[in-house]
Design a protein around this motif. Structure first.
Motif, PDB file in Angstrom:
ATOM      1  N   ALA A 152      47.338  48.167  28.980  1.00  0.00           N
ATOM      2  CA  ALA A 152      46.767  46.683  28.614  1.00  0.00           C
ATOM      3  C   ALA A 152      45.685  46.780  27.644  1.00  0.00           C
TER       4      ALA A 152
ATOM      5  N   SER B 201      42.139  42.552  29.012  1.00  0.00           N
ATOM      6  CA  SER B 201      43.150  42.049  29.905  1.00  0.00           C
ATOM      7  C   SER B 201      43.833  40.840  29.188  1.00  0.00           C
TER       8      SER B 201
ATOM      9  N   HIS C 127      48.012  44.339  33.126  1.00  0.00           N
ATOM     10  CA  HIS C 127      46.694  43.459  33.023  1.00  0.00           C
ATOM     11  C   HIS C 127      45.906  43.497  34.166  1.00  0.00           C
TER      12      HIS C 127
ATOM     13  N   HIS D  23      50.426  37.681  31.857  1.00  0.00           N
ATOM     14  CA  HIS D  23      50.036  38.782  32.447  1.00  0.00           C
ATOM     15  C   HIS D  23      50.945  39.378  33.543  1.00  0.00           C
TER      16      HIS D  23
ATOM     17  N   ARG E  80      44.054  46.804  34.761  1.00  0.00           N
ATOM     18  CA  ARG E  80      42.893  46.967  33.835  1.00  0.00           C
ATOM     19  C   ARG E  80      41.842  45.858  34.261  1.00  0.00           C
TER      20      ARG E  80
END
Length: 496
Positions: free
Chosen positions: A335, A339, A376, A372, A379
């Motif tokens: 990602a 993010s 994501h 997302h 991260r």
């Protein structure tokens, strides 16, 4: 001859065996292989049975002795590291009266806040260097108010490391460093904090006998020797809370040096040579392991309860079953920095001192269902933990702690490239990782205390950097933007 180090955590107990002549760790084990049970009757509570620590210590020690082929009578000294801020209470027969109230328990927050208000900031900060807060003294006051039948049976109170020392020696003792972490020490008068005992209506005779941090504090008694497979008379010669001990393990003993950990909770610990404190008590100042009346060595501690525990929660609940942490880190790294706007606040493990004892809970904010995905989320979690470190380290700077280099063990969150890169870049500090841990540090501390090593420098002469992370200057602006968005999320939560 050999040195033993015991590290009593809330997740597990680790034991390391160090060869005294070379300083090398020749055996290590931990128990249990899963996390130790923490019980909670209400959301703000966290307790453990102290016997869990002892039983798991025995199991880990037995494994170390078995795999190393070292005999119990070859052990010269023992050092103890332990989870800070806990409360163990025993009666005259040294029987534990109730489960230990451990570090992440926040039931006494309001008790400490009222004491700070009633006694005044000048009195508390000038003498304790902190608000009484949610520390051990306030937890004891909670027992007095809510469990009077137990309180009236108390003979002595102890920190978790003091309990292990008692099991080893039969004697109940503590250290100035330990007393300071519980708000039991008056730095201005260099004695026990009698004014806080008086305010709480607690008899100061409940405190154990004070012994030096580095010295022969006691000897293994016959009963413990039989239980552990050690020789009677082995010296216990060092004791330190887990964060001061982690600093010792990384040879962080003097002003300008900083140590960090990223386990269940996250800590940055800087050493100061002068008496300073945060007027809002968001970071806390305690006596370091080498502090004395003649040599001021104070540890300024930033503690964030919700760090590695967030990463663990993501590991257990998000994504594929059976995924390793290394796999999770690889996925997180796929990602982009920031993010794509997703921010995660890691404050889901009790009241946070860095937030003035607020308990906002964890939060995932700005999620977009069209953008997302799992990378994501992973991260954002690891970035959010690093951002919480950055937030607290900025407060530490206000107390005079300048952070240019962060010393840490190669463990837990510091395995993560995403976490390390985010932390190094947002703080503009170099991260140096060492192949050591708290139990090895405790063993070397025992060597100092028993005179095997003349100086800490000798004890840690073979400590080497195994990995370095430099700030990512190329992407610094992206990290800064991500941190500022995270700060906006934190401000929203704080206003609620």
């Amino acid at each position: 001859m050999y040195l033993l180090g015991f590290d009593i955590g809330s997740s597990s107990v680790k034991v390391s065996l160090v060869e005294a002549a070379t300083g090398k760790c020749i055996g290590a084990a931990f128990s249990p292989k899963h996390e130790m049970t923490i019980t909670a009757q209400t959301p703000e509570q966290a307790e453990q049975d102290p016997l869990l620590w002892w039983e798991n210590l025995k199991l880990a020690l037995a494994e170390v002795l078995r795999t190393s082929s070292v005999k119990g009578d070859q052990i010269k000294a023992i050092g103890i590291s332990y989870q800070m801020h806990g409360l163990v209470v025993v009666d005259k027969n040294k029987k534990v009266l109730r489960p230990a109230i451990i570090w992440c328990d926040s039931r006494a927050t309001q008790i400490g806040a009222k004491a700070f208000e009633d006694l005044g900031a000048d009195k508390c900060l000038g003498h304790l260097l902190n608000s009484p807060g949610n520390f051990t003294a306030s937890k004891l006051k909670w027992v007095k108010d809510n469990e009077p039948e137990i309180y009236n049976k108390i003979y002595k109170i102890m920190l978790p490391g003091d309990y292990i020392a008692m099991k080893l020696t039969g004697d109940i003792t503590t250290t100035v460093s330990g007393l300071s972490e519980g708000m039991f020490w008056d730095f201005k008068n260099n004695t026990t904090a009698d004014f806080l005992f008086d305010y709480y209506g607690i008899d100061k005779n409940l405190l154990p006998t004070i012994v030096p941090t580095f010295a022969v504090q006691g000897e293994v008694c016959q009963e413990a020797a039989q239980e552990l497979g050690l020789a009677k008379g082995v010296k216990i010669s060092y004791r330190g809370g887990d964060q001061p001990n982690n600093a010792l393990s990384l040879n962080v003993l003097n002003p300008g040096q900083v140590a960090a950990t990223g386990g269940t909770s996250g800590v940055v610990y800087g050493v100061s040579g002068e008496v300073k404190y945060d007027p809002l008590s968001r970071v806390n100042t305690f006596a370091h392991v080498n502090h004395s009346e003649k040599l001021t060595r104070l540890g300024v501690l930033l503690c964030i309860n919700g760090t590695g525990i967030l990463n663990s929660w993501l590991h257990k609940n998000i994504g594929e079953t059976g995924l390793s942490y290394k796999d999770m880190d690889t996925i997180a790294n796929s990602a982009p920095i920031g993010s794509e706007g997703l921010s995660m606040l890691p404050f889901g493990n009790g009241a946070e001192r860095v937030l003035r004892n607020a308990n906002p809970g964890a939060a995932m904010m700005n999620i977009n269902f069209n953008i997302h995905k799992t990378p994501h989320i992973y991260r954002a979690g690891q970035e959010g933990i690093a951002f919480a470190f950055k937030y607290g380290m900025d407060i530490m700077k206000e107390t005079g702690i300048n952070i240019n280099t962060i010393h840490a063990g190669l463990a837990n969150m510091f395995y993560s490239d995403v976490f390390r890169n985010t932390l190094a870049t947002t703080t503009n500090a170099v991260i140096e990782l060492y192949n050591t841990d708290g139990s090895v540090g405790a063993a070397r501390g025992a060597g100092i205390g028993v005179g095997e090593y003349k100086t800490p420098e000798e004890a840690f002469s073979n400590l080497k950097v195994v990995k370095t992370t430099e700030p990512d200057t190329k992407h610094a602006q992206e990290y800064t933007e991500a941190y500022n968005k995270w700060l906006e999320c934190l401000e929203k939560i704080n206003k609620q």
